[in-house]
Scaffold this active site. Structure first.
Site, short mmCIF file in Angstrom:
data_model
loop_
_atom_site.label_atom_id
_atom_site.label_comp_id
_atom_site.label_asym_id
_atom_site.label_seq_id
_atom_site.Cartn_x
_atom_site.Cartn_y
_atom_site.Cartn_z
N LYS A 210 130.83 -58.49 -16.85
CA LYS A 210 131.55 -59.42 -17.78
C LYS A 210 131.29 -59.24 -19.41
O LYS A 210 132.30 -59.71 -20.25
CB LYS A 210 131.02 -60.83 -17.67
CG LYS A 210 131.94 -62.03 -17.84
CD LYS A 210 131.36 -63.23 -16.91
CE LYS A 210 132.10 -64.56 -17.91
NZ LYS A 210 131.85 -66.15 -17.28
N GLU A 216 120.44 -53.90 -15.96
CA GLU A 216 120.82 -53.07 -15.05
C GLU A 216 121.95 -52.40 -15.15
O GLU A 216 122.25 -50.66 -14.49
CB GLU A 216 121.05 -53.34 -13.59
CG GLU A 216 119.76 -54.80 -13.18
CD GLU A 216 119.29 -56.38 -13.69
OE1 GLU A 216 119.98 -56.23 -14.99
OE2 GLU A 216 118.56 -56.64 -13.46
N GLY A 272 131.06 -65.19 -12.89
CA GLY A 272 130.92 -64.00 -12.73
C GLY A 272 130.91 -64.48 -11.17
O GLY A 272 131.36 -63.30 -10.03
N ARG A 273 130.09 -65.31 -10.51
CA ARG A 273 130.18 -65.25 -9.41
C ARG A 273 131.32 -65.70 -8.25
O ARG A 273 131.53 -65.89 -7.24
CB ARG A 273 129.26 -66.17 -8.35
CG ARG A 273 129.02 -67.37 -9.19
CD ARG A 273 127.67 -68.18 -8.47
NE ARG A 273 127.66 -69.53 -9.50
CZ ARG A 273 126.87 -69.41 -10.44
NH1 ARG A 273 127.15 -68.29 -11.47
NH2 ARG A 273 126.95 -71.13 -10.85
N GLU A 358 123.40 -69.57 -6.24
CA GLU A 358 123.37 -69.66 -8.46
C GLU A 358 124.30 -71.52 -8.19
O GLU A 358 123.63 -71.21 -9.79
CB GLU A 358 123.54 -68.39 -8.23
CG GLU A 358 123.08 -68.37 -9.78
CD GLU A 358 124.12 -66.65 -10.39
OE1 GLU A 358 123.11 -65.71 -10.91
OE2 GLU A 358 124.70 -66.02 -9.97
N HIS A 389 119.63 -61.61 18.70
CA HIS A 389 118.88 -60.87 19.73
C HIS A 389 117.44 -60.55 18.45
O HIS A 389 116.43 -60.24 19.08
CB HIS A 389 118.69 -59.17 19.95
CG HIS A 389 119.62 -59.81 20.97
ND1 HIS A 389 119.84 -59.87 21.91
CD2 HIS A 389 121.08 -59.54 20.71
CE1 HIS A 389 120.94 -59.42 23.03
NE2 HIS A 389 121.96 -59.66 21.76
N LYS A 509 114.70 -61.96 -17.28
CA LYS A 509 115.00 -61.43 -18.32
C LYS A 509 114.71 -60.62 -19.23
O LYS A 509 113.75 -60.12 -19.54
CB LYS A 509 117.11 -61.81 -18.18
CG LYS A 509 117.89 -61.78 -16.99
CD LYS A 509 119.34 -61.48 -17.61
CE LYS A 509 120.24 -62.17 -16.85
NZ LYS A 509 121.23 -62.52 -17.23
C1 G6Q Z 1 127.00 -64.48 -11.75
C2 G6Q Z 1 126.22 -64.95 -12.77
C3 G6Q Z 1 125.73 -62.66 -12.69
C4 G6Q Z 1 126.50 -61.91 -13.12
C5 G6Q Z 1 125.17 -60.93 -13.50
C6 G6Q Z 1 126.49 -59.89 -13.97
O1 G6Q Z 1 127.68 -66.39 -11.83
O2 G6Q Z 1 126.78 -64.63 -13.92
O3 G6Q Z 1 125.17 -62.63 -11.25
O4 G6Q Z 1 127.81 -61.91 -12.59
O5 G6Q Z 1 124.22 -60.83 -14.47
O6 G6Q Z 1 126.95 -59.77 -15.78
P1 G6Q Z 1 127.79 -59.26 -16.07
O7 G6Q Z 1 128.94 -59.06 -15.61
O8 G6Q Z 1 128.21 -59.55 -17.40
O9 G6Q Z 1 127.49 -57.93 -15.88
#
Ligand code: G6Q
Length: 545
Positions: A210, A216, A272-273, A358, A389, A509
């Site tokens: 996003k 990462e 994001g989620r 989250e 199990h 972070k």
């Molecule tokens: C989700 C969070 C988080 C996000 C990641 C990746 O709700 O905001 O998990 O999706 O940190 O972020 P980017 O898509 O910006 O790389």
């Protein structure tokens, strides 16, 4: 609106629930079922092919009445309308929360900051459809003229867990001539293992981010670009044929070398989620084809409509959300186990962990005060029957109360001999055993020696839901995900927290950015962390290669 709602523990329904809990806490599910022979039919709800049996919960009609009253006193109905209406309910980020718009029909009108967002959503969807057809048909070629056979999604968190889960869940519907891989971890092993058997000339990378700044993802994307260019002759033009982006950040995408014509947009009102049904689902549409992707969106939308319009007493997300509040706040349950009896849903619990934790792992109420009650429980789980199990022992005979969500389907996608009947016998048996257990008299009557009787008693009275559907299809998957999304929303409304921010991921972070140069520098630096962190940094510097 928020200010007029009393503090949670001051609401009338809350106080009534506290008293009610004292009355009900020692009542056994055996008695509840005995007293109401139709309980297994009465405590159920169904919508659009998804059936919820919540009869094996430690509730009575009175519990439900009070929980619904709590929802009412918490303004749930108004908050549902506010979310669907595009109000900026993510107050700490001053954003609307409109994942529901992503799956709304083309003709919808959903206004954000004075603009209807529906046409833009459908323009991106059309672009995804067109692109996926070109790649799947072989029309889109790699730099050397070979067709694309491998798709690698690079992303993390919300830009990874949804795509991974959806790919695994819908593998049955995927193009088996293509390979799909997902790279998320900054641990180089993730990238190396995901690409070691792939031909760069046949590989398409989707950089899903996003913000397009996530450490990462940008580190992995950089390594992917190096991997590709070192094999395809260091020509930057290769990047345009082998990389596309899913992002809200066009300048950063262009800077990376990706043609912004190959950027798939989404918006800041998609968390994001909550984004797997946005352009973040590009790997999904490539895997399962546009028709199946549309069916997935339709499933989401049907559950959205159910949540938005059904009376709360028949509303699946409302019921599940309120039950979670009931166990978290009154029984002090700390976790919820999600146990899909469907191998394709093996990544579903991991996906849910982000969605739930989250969203509702917050200790600050919307007004900035610290809450004095528990919020989001820990979600976890594994597919059945495997878990039986290993960890089910603790659910059956441990000292903690762990409400369980079982998920099961009447038909297998891979019918094989007696497998599916055996699978279903197990899920039904587990829910039955958890609820009703086996008392000492029954154990003794089986001839168990006296000294072993206590070890072989099952107390029962362990609550569970069973979600039942005919078959795992894209449409049903959409419904199940939306059900959990909205259940999370219901919980957040009751707890009066912002389910759509995630400030808690920031500090680590920032500290990592401070520590990184201290690890990489060749010269001695004065470390100013705590003695533990300083010591570990020095140890790493001594021992690393
Ligand atoms: C989700 C969070 C988080 C996000 C990641 C990746 O709700 O905001 O998990 O999706 O940190 O972020 P980017 O898509 O910006 O790389």
């Amino acid at each position: 609106m928020t200010s007029r709602i009393p503090y949670l523990t001051e609401r009338r329904a809350w106080k009534a629930l506290e008293n009610h809990y004292q009355e009900i806490r020692d009542i056994h599910l055996r008695d509840l079922f005995h007293d109401d022979p139709k309980r297994g039919e009465n405590f159920t709800a169904e919508t659009a092919g998804l059936y919820l049996d919540y009869s094996k919960n430690r509730i009575t009609n009175e519990t439900l009445r009070l929980l619904l009253q709590l929802a009412d006193e918490s303004g749930l109905r108004q908050k549902i309308n506010a979310m669907f209406g595009g109000e900026k309910i993510n107050t700490t980020e001053d954003r609307a929360v409109l994942h529901t718009a992503l799956r709304a029909p083309k003709e919808s009108s959903i206004i954000v900051d004075g603009e209807n967002v529906a046409p833009g959503i459908h323009a991106v969807l059309d672009k995804m459809t067109d692109f996926s057809k070109r790649v799947r048909s072989g029309e889109w070629k790699g730099y050397t003229g070979k067709r694309i056979k491998n798709v690698v999604n690079i992303g993390i968190g919300g830009s990874d867990l949804g795509p991974v889960m959806a790919y695994e869940a819908l593998k049955y519907y995927s193009d088996r001539e293509m390979r799909f891989r997902f790279v998320s971890n900054v641990d180089g092993t993730d990238f190396v293992e995901a690409t070691r058997d792939l031909d760069p000339a046949e590989t398409l990378f989707i950089v899903s981010s996003k913000t397009f700044t996530t450490l990462e993802t940008m580190t992995n994307a950089q390594s992917a670009r190096d991997w590709l260019m070192s094999s395809l002759g260091d020509d930057i033009k290769a990047v345009a044929r082998h990389f596309v982006a899913v992002s809200t950040n066009a300048p950063k995408v262009a800077e990376f070398g990706i043609d912004t014509a190959n950027m798939f947009e989404f918006w800041d009102w998609v968390g994001g989620r909550y984004s797997m049904d946005s352009a973040i689902g590009l790997s999904t549409i490539l895997a399962i084809d546009p028709d199946n992707f549309q069916a997935l969106l339709d499933g989401f939308h049907q559950m959205d409509e159910h949540f938005r319009t059904a009376p709360l007493e028949n509303n699946l997300p409302a019921i599940m959300g309120l039950l979670t509040v009931w166990y978290s706040n009154f029984f002090n349950a700390e976790t919820v186990a999600v146990l899909p009896y469907e191998q394709y849903l093996k990544r579903f619990p991991a996906y849910l962990q982000q969605l739930t934790m989250e969203s509702n792992g917050k200790h600050t109420a919307l007004d900035g005060t610290q809450v004095t009650y528990q919020t989001g429980p820990i979600y976890w789980g594994e597919p059945g029957t495997n878990g039986q199990h290993s960890f089910y022992q603790l659910i059956h005979q441990g000292t903690r109360l762990i409400p369980c969500d079982f998920i099961a389907f009447s038909q297998s996608l891979n019918a094989l001999g007696r497998h599916h009947d055996i699978l279903l016998a197990n899920v039904l048996a587990q829910a039955e055993a958890l609820a009703f257990g086996k008392d000492a008299d029954q154990v003794r009557a089986e001839g168990t020696p006296d000294e072993l009787v206590p070890h072989r008693v099952f107390e029962g009275n362990r609550p569970s839901n069973i979600l039942f559907a005919k078959q795992l299809t894209p449409e049903i998957l959409g419904k199940i995900i939306a059900l959990y999304e909205h259940s999370v929303f219901v919980q957040g409304v009751i707890w009066n927290i912002d389910s759509f921010d995630q400030w808690g991921v920031e500090l680590g972070k920032v500290l990592a950015q401070k520590i990184l140069p201290e690890l990489e520098t060749k010269t001695d630096v004065k470390l100013e962390h705590d003695s533990s962190t300083n010591n570990l940094i020095n140890r790493y510097r001594r021992l690393r290669r």
